[in-house]
Design an enzyme around this catalytic site. Structure first.
Site, PDB file in Angstrom:
ATOM      1  N   SER A  86      35.419 -35.499  35.117  1.00  0.00           N
ATOM      2  CA  SER A  86      34.700 -37.303  35.152  1.00  0.00           C
ATOM      3  C   SER A  86      34.230 -37.581  36.634  1.00  0.00           C
ATOM      4  CB  SER A  86      35.655 -38.586  34.486  1.00  0.00           C
ATOM      5  OG  SER A  86      36.332 -38.093  33.707  1.00  0.00           O
ATOM      6  N   ARG A 145      41.302 -46.052  40.310  1.00  0.00           N
ATOM      7  CA  ARG A 145      41.332 -44.454  40.849  1.00  0.00           C
ATOM      8  C   ARG A 145      41.192 -44.895  41.963  1.00  0.00           C
ATOM      9  NH1 ARG A 145      42.520 -44.971  35.753  1.00  0.00           N
ATOM     10  NH2 ARG A 145      41.042 -43.499  34.249  1.00  0.00           N
ATOM     11  N   GLU A 201      34.146 -39.767  41.419  1.00  0.00           N
ATOM     12  CA  GLU A 201      35.435 -39.830  41.580  1.00  0.00           C
ATOM     13  C   GLU A 201      35.670 -39.484  42.828  1.00  0.00           C
ATOM     14  OE1 GLU A 201      39.123 -39.825  38.547  1.00  0.00           O
ATOM     15  OE2 GLU A 201      36.553 -40.318  37.789  1.00  0.00           O
TER      16      GLU A 201
END
Length: 354
Positions: A239, A162, A344
């Protein structure tokens, strides 16, 4: 150009105060010219593409928001095989659908992910065992300091879980993305157990890309992870926390602490990762006592009723409401298990409480 327009209209959370001005760019040359002109004028610039990974503060942005709405998609091939090149503003799921419809595979596990193509390499978007970095051929970048453009290969981007070296910086703008594809409508090898079970194949085996896409979309809809204007469980940034990676030097202590809470007979989801083990953020959130729909049906911001990893706006939330909820969840997991969760999304003029 429009003035003092709420930026909530450009994010999947439907949150965010106004910008001084908003400019929409529908072709790449206009995007380059607009960003370059604003930079030369010393005007602060906020780049917005799909808005699916963006949390904007209630005070908005003191500058000009540039909405990237470029959407061209072209197929090609070279000695290494077929590929697709998409302009930065192309809708990601529409791009995935186009590749499958054209008889190619590779991107099917990334179906249903909201947002724009240009944002995917920035945080190396991934799902169901596949990451953009697995298929990335190159990205076209605008260097804001010089005004030059060039193509950069994946080896230049320091791609990781990520993340990439494009994340958390604004000196370059992604203009286009080029991705490798599989011939014959063949998927990537299935690396995710739940997906393999649903399609009836062994892990590590490829299947028909169209079948995998359909199954992934079904799985994501069941978790509220496919955009639906009528479903507040999808008014989210996907998420919200990344799955934490715990170092090899402390993983045994962390697992012992988790077992002390959940019991020795409960299987703790964990996966190999560089330098340690990756734990499931959603699993930790639930075991820390944060159930789906937390804190209540009346809350303006709450966890999705389908998936605890998504923080949602129920229609009347503020960004402050959402961040307060995120802070409560983060602190609860840390207190319970000694594992700190990290967000995130990209934050603009806001931050998690400390």
């Amino acid at each position: 150009m429009t003035h003092a327009q709420p930026l909530s209209a450009f994010t999947t959370l439907r949150l965010g105060g106004p910008a001084d001005a908003v400019v929409e760019c529908t072709d790449t040359d206009a995007l380059i010219d607009t960003v370059t002109a604003l930079d030369r004028a010393g005007t602060p610039v906020l780049l917005i593409a799909g808005g699916s990974n963006l949390v904007i503060g209630d005070d908005g942005f003191a500058g000009t928001a540039v909405v990237i709405a470029t959407d061209g998609v072209e197929f090609g091939s070279d000695d290494a095989g077929p590929y697709v090149t998409a302009q930065a503003g192309a809708d990601w799921d529409s791009l995935v659908a186009a590749t499958v419809d054209a008889g190619f595979g590779g991107l099917e596990c990334l179906s249903g992910i909201p947002g724009a193509a240009g944002t995917t390499p920035v945080q190396n978007v991934g799902a169901y065992g596949v990451e953009v970095g697995d298929l990335l051929r190159a990205v076209r970048l605008l260097d804001r300091a010089t005004g030059d453009t060039r193509w950069a290969g994946p080896d230049e981007l320091a791609l990781g879980y990520r993340t990439s070296n494009l994340k958390g910086r604004d000196d370059h703008v992604v203009l286009a993305v080029s991705l490798r594809l599989n011939d014959g409508g063949t998927s990537q090898p299935i690396a995710y157990r739940e997906l393999a079970r649903r399609v009836g194949v062994d892990e590590g085996v490829a299947a028909a890309a169209a079948d995998i896409r359909a199954t992934v979309l079904e799985l994501r809809r069941g978790k509220g992870m496919v955009l639906d204007a009528d479903d507040h469980d999808t008014w989210s940034a996907g998420s919200f926390f990344t799955n934490p990676i715990v170092g090899d030097d402390v993983i045994d202590d962390v697992l012992d602490r988790i077992r002390a809470v959940v019991g020795d007979d409960v299987a703790i989801p964990q996966f190999p990762a560089d330098g340690g083990s990756k734990l499931s953020a959603g699993w930790l959130i639930e075991r820390a006592g944060f159930t789906r729909g937390y804190p209540s049906d009346q809350a303006a911001a709450r966890l999705s009723t389908k998936h605890t990893l998504a923080l949602t706006n129920r229609g009347a939330a503020s960004t402050a409401d959402l961040l307060a909820l995120a802070g409560t969840v983060r602190d609860g997991v840390l207190e319970r298990f000694g594992v700190e969760l990290h967000p995130e999304p990209v934050f603009v003029n806001c931050s998690l409480p400390r």
